[in-house]
Scaffold this motif. Structure first.
Motif, short mmCIF file in Angstrom:
data_model
loop_
_atom_site.label_atom_id
_atom_site.label_comp_id
_atom_site.label_asym_id
_atom_site.label_seq_id
_atom_site.Cartn_x
_atom_site.Cartn_y
_atom_site.Cartn_z
N LEU A 158 -2.06 18.38 -4.39
CA LEU A 158 -2.23 17.96 -2.99
C LEU A 158 -3.60 18.34 -2.44
CD1 LEU A 158 1.25 18.75 -1.39
CD2 LEU A 158 0.40 16.59 -2.31
N THR A 166 -3.14 11.78 -3.87
CA THR A 166 -2.47 12.72 -2.96
C THR A 166 -1.29 12.05 -2.28
OG1 THR A 166 -4.56 13.87 -2.56
CG2 THR A 166 -2.79 14.22 -0.96
N LEU A 170 2.70 13.20 -2.53
CA LEU A 170 3.49 13.51 -1.34
C LEU A 170 4.78 12.70 -1.27
CD1 LEU A 170 0.57 13.75 1.22
CD2 LEU A 170 2.17 15.60 0.69
N CYS A 199 -1.99 19.09 4.49
CA CYS A 199 -2.12 17.63 4.35
C CYS A 199 -2.09 16.92 5.70
CB CYS A 199 -1.01 17.09 3.45
SG CYS A 199 -1.20 17.54 1.71
#
Length: 500
Positions: A158, A166, A170, A199
């Protein structure tokens, strides 16, 4: 079209057009969103571009054998030059449930796939992540749980530089967290809350949306109130989620939708979060967003799918206004702006999404209950007349309208005087008296009693609107409470005065 080489090319014809399948997908999306608020289903997702591939696959429905899947797996294992092409072909086929079962049934298949996910070759790593994404999205929980050994790597990646990679990580995390408490416990120990916090600070809308989606999957869990929400409230996650409700946010509406659902589930968790969320500005921010959405509706510039954002925002604000903290913080709302916005939203979605209109009326009830400022504003803005158009609607809409009228009437003589000046009010109330809905009739009698007790001239107007026959009819209603209330009104306001 299938990507890469080596994929089976045989297809079976299938009835139904692309438009029909996309329409079905939209219906499924609404059902999943509905499940979020009703806690009935697990909602998992693919990336948008993969969803389009899945729709094409539904149409083509390729015929795939176990031998063909095994051949692809062997090419992936060998590490030859054809590995990447084989991975791409496998990824495309993993849209299909039968292929998912075939692949995970092969010896060491998940071990090999997770090994490729940790590859130094970015192209291989990306395709392996897509394969994991399809498996995490499987309807069969036993298949999605086979992605569990990948979670430490998912969390590590991440912090990488690739936005697309990424985002994939997720969404995989969110999917595998959706169905199993053991997975969620492991993710918590591995630091998933802190990773999602980082994030959500990303400048990239896709990453923020995916992070909020993953957080939502944690927050909807049955153990969220005990284990997850307290951990979330100890971070900067909630201020960030509230910030994402900004109508001018650069990350876009999809991220705002996910953030709003997260906030909704934090509030629904049983943890006392109202005071914290109010202090962090949720009331103010939700009000600003609703006003912006209401103006967009009025100007005809509203975006498609905006109802998916409106629902959780209205629910959050409604819950806050029903809390003990509400009276101290209603001043944070632009009274006129919020009331106009809710009225516009109610009218806009009355026929297409009546449940959304019902939520807006519920919030209006919470705003006006015992609050003279909101009741007065509702009258001064001329919004009462629009309520009469909602009276014929059932499924809770008419009862919420009647409760709202009751809130206004409870404010006293001045407000009742303004209500009875509305030409349609008594004809609308008499229409309800003739229905079979006991609760609606009961609320109508309450509203009538309030108006008639505070406004003497209302008695004459009620008679002129042929109210007496409607009142007489329900004196013989099957429900005892209705009969008692009807007799009370007749005796108190009409029999003694010989008005009919």
């Amino acid at each position: 079209m299938l990507r890469g080489n080596g994929a089976p090319s045989r297809t079976r014809s299938r009835a139904g057009s692309v438009e029909e399948i996309k329409a079905r997908r939209r219906q499924q999306e609404w059902a999943l969103r509905k499940a979020r608020r009703e806690k009935q289903l697990v909602s998992k997702r693919l990336l948008r571009e993969l969803q389009e591939d899945a729709e094409e696959m539904e149409i083509r429905e390729p015929s795939v054998t176990q031998e063909e899947v095994s051949q692809l797996y062997q090419r992936i294992q060998r590490g030859s030059e054809g590995r990447l092409a084989a991975l791409r072909s496998l990824c495309q086929l993993l849209h299909l449930k039968e292929v998912q079962k075939m692949f995970v049934g092969l010896e060491n298949s998940m071990h090999v796939l997770i090994g490729l996910f940790t590859s130094n070759l970015a192209s291989v790593q990306l395709e392996a992540a897509l394969c994991l994404l399809h498996l995490s999205h499987a309807d069969d929980p036993s298949i999605s749980l086979m992605c569990l050994p990948a979670t430490p790597y998912l969390l590590t990646y991440l912090s990488g530089q690739s936005v697309k990679f990424t985002e994939q990580c997720l969404v995989i995390l969110g999917n595998v967290a959706a169905e199993n408490e053991a997975v969620r416990n492991q993710l918590l120990l591995q630091g998933v809350v802190q990773a999602l916090e980082n994030c959500l600070q990303s400048p990239h809308g896709a990453v923020v949306e995916a992070a909020a989606y993953s957080l939502f999957q944690l927050l909807q869990a049955k153990e969220a109130g005990e284990k997850i929400v307290p951990a979330v409230l100890q971070t900067s996650l909630t201020p960030r989620l509230i910030h994402l409700l900004d109508p001018e946010s650069e990350v876009g509406m999809p991220a705002a939708v996910e953030a709003a659902w997260c906030l909704h589930y934090i509030m629904s968790s049983g943890v006392s979060s109202d005071k914290v969320l109010i202090s962090q500005g949720l009331v103010h921010q939700a009000g600003i967003l609703l006003i912006a959405l209401g103006r967009a509706i009025d100007s005809g510039t509203v975006a498609d799918g905006v109802e998916l954002l409106i629902y959780p925002v209205v629910r959050c604000l409604g819950n806050l206004m029903a809390s003990r903290e509400a009276p101290l913080h209603r001043s944070q709302l632009d009274t006129h702006g919020v009331l106009q916005a809710l009225s516009s939203i109610t009218s806009k979605f009355l026929h297409s999404q009546p449940s959304l209109s019902r939520e807006c009326l519920w919030l209006l009830n919470n705003l006006t209950a015992g609050d003279e400022r909101f009741c007065s504003a509702f009258l001064s803005l001329g919004l009462v007349a629009a309520l009469f158009e909602l009276i014929p609607f059932s499924d809770g809409i008419n009862t919420l309208v009647l409760m709202l009228l009751g809130n206004i009437a409870e404010m006293g003589s001045e407000h009742c005087e303004k209500l009875q000046q509305q030409k349609e009010i008594f004809s609308a109330l008499c229409t309800v008296l003739r229905t079979s809905e006991v609760e609606a009739v009961r609320l109508t009698l309450e509203v009538l009693n309030l108006i008639l007790s505070h406004c003497e001239q209302a008695c004459e107007e009620f008679v002129n609107q042929s109210g007496i026959p409607a009142l007489e009819a329900i004196q013989y209603h099957s429900n005892k409470e209705i009969r008692v209330r009807a007799n009370f009104l007749m005796d108190r306001y009409f029999t003694d005065k010989k008005m009919y």
